[in-house]
Write an enzyme that holds these catalytic residues in place. Sequence first.
Site, short mmCIF file in Angstrom:
data_model
loop_
_atom_site.label_atom_id
_atom_site.label_comp_id
_atom_site.label_asym_id
_atom_site.label_seq_id
_atom_site.Cartn_x
_atom_site.Cartn_y
_atom_site.Cartn_z
N ARG A 28 0.83 -1.21 0.00
CA ARG A 28 0.00 0.00 0.00
C ARG A 28 0.87 1.25 0.00
O ARG A 28 1.88 1.31 0.71
CB ARG A 28 -0.93 0.00 1.22
CG ARG A 28 -2.07 -0.99 1.08
CD ARG A 28 -3.03 -0.90 2.25
NE ARG A 28 -4.05 -1.92 2.18
CZ ARG A 28 -5.23 -1.76 1.57
NH1 ARG A 28 -5.54 -0.60 1.01
NH2 ARG A 28 -6.11 -2.75 1.54
N ASP A 29 0.45 2.24 -0.79
CA ASP A 29 1.13 3.54 -0.82
C ASP A 29 0.93 4.23 0.54
O ASP A 29 -0.16 4.22 1.10
CB ASP A 29 0.58 4.41 -1.95
CG ASP A 29 1.48 5.59 -2.27
OD1 ASP A 29 2.06 5.61 -3.37
OD2 ASP A 29 1.61 6.49 -1.41
N ILE A 30 1.98 4.85 1.04
CA ILE A 30 1.93 5.50 2.36
C ILE A 30 1.03 6.74 2.32
O ILE A 30 0.55 7.19 3.37
CB ILE A 30 3.37 5.87 2.81
CG1 ILE A 30 3.47 5.99 4.31
CG2 ILE A 30 3.88 7.13 2.11
CD1 ILE A 30 4.90 6.04 4.82
N ASN A 86 5.16 6.72 -13.39
CA ASN A 86 5.72 8.06 -13.50
C ASN A 86 7.20 7.95 -13.84
O ASN A 86 7.90 7.10 -13.27
CB ASN A 86 5.55 8.84 -12.19
CG ASN A 86 4.10 9.13 -11.87
OD1 ASN A 86 3.29 9.35 -12.78
ND2 ASN A 86 3.74 9.12 -10.60
N HIS A 99 7.97 1.58 -10.34
CA HIS A 99 6.79 1.11 -9.61
C HIS A 99 5.56 1.44 -10.42
O HIS A 99 5.45 2.51 -11.02
CB HIS A 99 6.71 1.74 -8.22
CG HIS A 99 6.97 3.21 -8.19
ND1 HIS A 99 8.23 3.74 -8.25
CD2 HIS A 99 6.12 4.26 -8.13
CE1 HIS A 99 8.16 5.06 -8.22
NE2 HIS A 99 6.88 5.41 -8.15
N HIS A 101 1.77 2.27 -10.10
CA HIS A 101 0.70 2.65 -9.17
C HIS A 101 -0.57 1.92 -9.61
O HIS A 101 -0.92 1.92 -10.81
CB HIS A 101 0.42 4.15 -9.24
CG HIS A 101 1.51 5.04 -8.74
ND1 HIS A 101 1.48 5.61 -7.48
CD2 HIS A 101 2.66 5.46 -9.32
CE1 HIS A 101 2.56 6.37 -7.32
NE2 HIS A 101 3.29 6.29 -8.42
P1 5GP Z 1 6.23 8.37 -7.55
O1 5GP Z 1 5.95 9.81 -7.15
O2 5GP Z 1 7.73 8.10 -7.60
O3 5GP Z 1 5.54 7.94 -8.81
O4 5GP Z 1 5.61 7.46 -6.43
C1 5GP Z 1 6.25 7.20 -5.22
C2 5GP Z 1 5.19 6.80 -4.25
O5 5GP Z 1 5.81 6.19 -3.13
C3 5GP Z 1 4.35 7.96 -3.73
O6 5GP Z 1 2.99 7.78 -4.06
C4 5GP Z 1 4.59 7.93 -2.22
O7 5GP Z 1 3.43 8.22 -1.47
C5 5GP Z 1 5.08 6.51 -1.99
N1 5GP Z 1 5.99 6.36 -0.87
C6 5GP Z 1 7.05 7.15 -0.56
N2 5GP Z 1 7.69 6.69 0.53
C7 5GP Z 1 7.02 5.57 0.91
C8 5GP Z 1 7.22 4.63 1.99
O8 5GP Z 1 8.14 4.72 2.79
N3 5GP Z 1 6.31 3.60 2.07
C9 5GP Z 1 5.28 3.46 1.18
N4 5GP Z 1 4.46 2.42 1.37
N5 5GP Z 1 5.08 4.32 0.17
C10 5GP Z 1 5.94 5.36 0.03
#
Ligand code: 5GP
Length: 122
Positions: A28-30, A86, A99, A101
């Site tokens: 799960r996303d944080i 992204n 990753h 989403h």
């Molecule tokens: P991006 O912006 O690179 O496409 O997505 C990175 C995602 O990682 C973001 O949606 C952010 O909320 C999530 N994220 C960042 N740090 C952590 C973490 O420590 N744990 C989890 N589960 N998600 C994270």
Amino acid sequence: MDCLFCKILAGEIPAEVVYEDDQVLAFRDINPQAPFHCLIIPRKHIATLNDIADEDQALVGHMIQAAGTIARQQGFEQDGYRTVFNCNTHGGQTVYHIHLHLLGGKPMGWPPYQDTLKTPVA
Ligand code: 5GP
Ligand code: ZN
């Protein structure tokens, strides 16, 4: 390697895992942007979409297939869902380990950005 998602893969940082197999981990996303929001990552470190090699094609296909598997498990495969990769700054990438989403549980709307953002950056 100083990579947040490699640390999650290694169990050094906790995450709420929703799916895993020999090739990918999903958690799960944080900071969720939908009722259900997880990140599907390969066990192999690949920094960005630009770094996907020919030998990674099956792995990336497996990531996308995992999205359907998780959607089915979560019960929203028929209602539908959004998947997003992204890449780099303009794509909004903040973690440099690829990753996918997976967002579900509500209508996502389209386009996925504000009208004011359609103007190209000078
Ligand atoms: P991006 O912006 O690179 O496409 O997505 C990175 C995602 O990682 C973001 O949606 C952010 O909320 C999530 N994220 C960042 N740090 C952590 C973490 O420590 N744990 C989890 N589960 N998600 C994270
Ligand atoms: Zn990594």
